[in-house]
Each structure stands twice: as structure tokens, then as C-alpha cells.
Design an enzyme around this catalytic site. Structure first.
Site, PDB file in Angstrom:
ATOM      1  N   ASP A  81       0.864  -1.110  -0.147  1.00 39.90           N
ATOM      2  CA  ASP A  81       0.061  -0.099  -0.202  1.00 39.90           C
ATOM      3  C   ASP A  81       0.934   1.210  -0.076  1.00 39.90           C
ATOM      4  O   ASP A  81       2.050   1.218   0.210  1.00 39.90           O
ATOM      5  CB  ASP A  81      -0.908   0.028   1.141  1.00 39.90           C
ATOM      6  CG  ASP A  81      -1.955   1.368   1.273  1.00 39.90           C
ATOM      7  OD1 ASP A  81      -2.353   1.576   0.187  1.00 39.90           O
ATOM      8  OD2 ASP A  81      -1.985   1.853   2.427  1.00 39.90           O
ATOM      9  N   SER A  82       0.220   2.370  -0.436  1.00 35.82           N
ATOM     10  CA  SER A  82       1.068   3.516  -0.301  1.00 35.82           C
ATOM     11  C   SER A  82       1.434   4.168   1.103  1.00 35.82           C
ATOM     12  O   SER A  82       1.801   4.995   1.242  1.00 35.82           O
ATOM     13  CB  SER A  82       0.290   4.778  -0.907  1.00 35.82           C
ATOM     14  OG  SER A  82      -0.949   4.754  -0.080  1.00 35.82           O
TER      15      SER A  82
ATOM     16  N   CYS B 148      -4.252  -0.895  -2.187  1.00 36.13           N
ATOM     17  CA  CYS B 148      -4.344   0.645  -2.425  1.00 36.13           C
ATOM     18  C   CYS B 148      -5.185   0.905  -3.617  1.00 36.13           C
ATOM     19  O   CYS B 148      -5.005   0.395  -4.772  1.00 36.13           O
ATOM     20  CB  CYS B 148      -2.553   1.098  -2.801  1.00 36.13           C
ATOM     21  SG  CYS B 148      -2.873   2.916  -3.122  1.00 36.13           S
TER      22      CYS B 148
ATOM     23  N   GLU C 224      -1.199   8.513   8.528  1.00 32.22           N
ATOM     24  CA  GLU C 224       0.258   8.310   8.512  1.00 32.22           C
ATOM     25  C   GLU C 224       0.803   8.566   9.583  1.00 32.22           C
ATOM     26  O   GLU C 224       1.825   8.293   9.989  1.00 32.22           O
ATOM     27  CB  GLU C 224       0.755   8.617   7.065  1.00 32.22           C
ATOM     28  CG  GLU C 224       0.280   7.997   5.829  1.00 32.22           C
ATOM     29  CD  GLU C 224       0.913   6.658   6.059  1.00 32.22           C
ATOM     30  OE1 GLU C 224       1.968   6.456   6.384  1.00 32.22           O
ATOM     31  OE2 GLU C 224       0.000   5.696   5.375  1.00 32.22           O
TER      32      GLU C 224
ATOM     33  N   CYS D  61     -10.652   4.469  -0.168  1.00 31.43           N
ATOM     34  CA  CYS D  61      -9.044   4.402   0.187  1.00 31.43           C
ATOM     35  C   CYS D  61      -8.947   3.466   1.312  1.00 31.43           C
ATOM     36  O   CYS D  61      -9.855   3.382   2.397  1.00 31.43           O
ATOM     37  CB  CYS D  61      -8.777   5.917   0.603  1.00 31.43           C
ATOM     38  SG  CYS D  61      -7.007   6.019   1.217  1.00 31.43           S
TER      39      CYS D  61
ATOM     40  N   HIS E 131      -7.042   3.471   3.693  1.00 32.04           N
ATOM     41  CA  HIS E 131      -6.730   4.108   5.047  1.00 32.04           C
ATOM     42  C   HIS E 131      -7.980   4.316   5.898  1.00 32.04           C
ATOM     43  O   HIS E 131      -8.079   4.405   6.753  1.00 32.04           O
ATOM     44  CB  HIS E 131      -6.088   5.488   4.756  1.00 32.04           C
ATOM     45  CG  HIS E 131      -4.534   5.372   4.513  1.00 32.04           C
ATOM     46  ND1 HIS E 131      -4.158   4.848   3.254  1.00 32.04           N
ATOM     47  CD2 HIS E 131      -3.395   5.547   5.321  1.00 32.04           C
ATOM     48  CE1 HIS E 131      -2.748   4.741   3.268  1.00 32.04           C
ATOM     49  NE2 HIS E 131      -2.438   5.309   4.265  1.00 32.04           N
TER      50      HIS E 131
END
Length: 262
Positions: A10-11, A73, A151, A183, A185
Site C-alpha cells: 500500500d502507499s 491501495c 500516516e 481508500c 486508509h
């Protein structure tokens, strides 16, 4: 080969929401997770940049013995997975916004989607919307700033609350009854989102569907592990390990989290 790990990238740390679903469904499978936090978020990058990063992550996972790769992602899936599938023989599992179930279930015919700019502007997202969301009003909102806060382990902050209020208020006014999280996240924001959205709004993310598809592809390619010993659960990030440790604290005794410059 079937006892090799499942590779996931993932990013950043968000794809751990996908990892949790995969591990719950396939508890005996070893996994390697790459959090490319140094380059997060992918949502503002060009398609060429996203493809290059996805190839870099794929090469690293293959060098570590991955038997299948989960692109955890949305932005990388919608922009790069076709290229990955053309260039590698390993099976790939992607993740994209769950427009289809929302479009099938909505009663108000109004569906909200919270996603990154890179996902919403991708041709794959456009095709999916055209295919499944005819006669449905889609309210698209770019979740600008949400990924960096996650993050940085700043989920429970005033800044996060203000951003969510800003992004969700227009959807409430539009009387959506389904909110699609586009997303990986964003599932970490569900408790906060539920406090803001009316109780009649259902929230959909793709984690469980990705886990089921991963199991299906492992079975199709005869890659289900034959081992019943404790699996290796490895997490690597090219930035600070602190947020990963916080998001995965309930697994701390069974996982390994390390810094890796990739």
C-alpha cells in the site's frame, strides 16, 4: 511455492485494514506487508509515477518470495493493476471502491464516495461507475489531507474531526444512504464517521471482499498453504514504524514490524 507468503503493498499504513481481513480469513498464511509511507499519498501523483511505484513494490515483494500480490491501495489498483498483470505472471488482487454493492442496495438512489483524487480520476473507476451506477447519483468527495493525518497517527485529533465534518456535510445534505470508502486508509476513520453521519447511512469498504477474492485466487492456483505451524507475519515500512505499531497493537505478540529502505 504454496507455503510462500502472500505479498501485500500500500502507499502507507492504510492497507493494514485489508491485511486484517485477509489474516482473519486465512490465519495460517504467512504474509509480507510493504508500507510505502515515504511516498504517501499516491493520490496526487501522475499515473506514470503510480505505475513506477507499484512496479518497485511488486519487485521487492517478489524478491522476498511472495506467491500472490494484493494491491491494498485503491489508487494503485485503479491506475496500475492492468500494467502489473501484463508484466508479471504472479496473480494480483486489487482493491477498488465498492460502487456495485452500494448501487444495488441504495434506496434513495444517492451514494457518496470518499476517495483520493487519483482514484476518482482513474479510467477504471470511471468504467466501474458507468457499469454499475446508472440511474444513481454519485457524490464524489476527495479526502484531501486524511491520509497524511492517518500516516502521522493523528486520527484522534481536532484537525481530523474538522476535515471529516467538511467532507461529509455535503453528503448528509444530499441525503445519501450509502457511503463508500474508496481508500484503504479510511476504514480506520469509521468510528468517527459514524458519529457524524445519520444512523440510516451504511458505510461500505472493500476489505472483506478483497480477503475473499484472495482466498479464491489462492485456491484457483493451488497456492493455499499446507502448513499449520505459526505463520510469519512481517511488516516493513520505509518511514517511521510508530504508526504501524499503533494500528497493529493487538497483534504485537505475533507480528514483526521493521524499517526497510525500499
Amino acid at each position: 511455492m504454496n507455503n510462500n507468503p502472500i505479498g501485500i503493498f500500500d502507499s502507507g499504513v492504510g492497507g493494514t485494514s485489508i491485511w486484517k481481513e485477509i489474516h482473519a480469513l486465512l490465519p495460517h498464511e504467512s504474509t509480507i506487508y510493504l508500507a510505502d509511507s515515504k511516498n504517501a499519498p499516491y493520490g496526487h501523483k501522475t499515473q506514470d509515477e503510480i505505475i513506477a511505484l507499484s512496479i518497485k513494490n511488486t519487485d521487492k515483494l517478489l524478491s522476498m518470495g511472495s506467491k500472490i500480490i494484493v494491491v491494498a491501495c485503491n489508487t494503485a489498483t485503479t491506475n496500475a493493476i492492468e500494467t502489473l498483470r501484463k508484466n508479471y505472471t504472479v496473480p494480483f488482487i486489487g482493491i477498488e471502491p465498492a460502487i456495485k454493492p452500494a448501487a444495488l442496495k441504495t434506496k434513495t438512489k444517492r451514494v457518496g464516495i470518499l476517495a483520493t483524487k487519483g482514484t476518482l480520476q482513474s479510467s477504471l473507476f470511471s468504467k466501474t461507475s458507468e457499469l454499475f451506477a446508472q440511474n444513481i447519483q454519485i457524490f464524489e468527495v476527495v479526502g484531501e489531507g486524511l491520509v497524511p493525518l492517518i500516516e502521522e497517527n493523528k486520527i484522534d485529533t481536532i484537525e481530523m474531526d474538522l476535515l471529516l465534518e467538511k467532507y461529509l456535510s455535503p453528503m448528509i445534505t444530499s441525503e445519501i444512504d450509502y457511503l463508500v470508502l474508496g481508500c484503504s486508509h479510511y476504514p480506520y476513520l469509521i468510528p468517527k464517521i459514524k458519529k457524524i453521519m445519520p444512523s440510516n447511512v451504511s458505510i461500505i469498504d472493500s476489505g472483506e471482499a478483497v480477503a475473499k477474492q484472495t482466498k479464491s485466487q489462492l485456491e484457483k492456483h493451488n497456492l493455499i498453504t499446507s502448513e499449520v505451524i505459526k505463520p510469519r507475519l512481517e511488516f516493513y515500512t520505509n518511514k517511521s514504524t510508530s504508526t504501524l505499531k499503533q494500528l497493529l497493537k493487538e497483534y504485537s505478540k505475533s507480528i514483526n514490524i521493521s524499517f526497510l529502505d525500499f
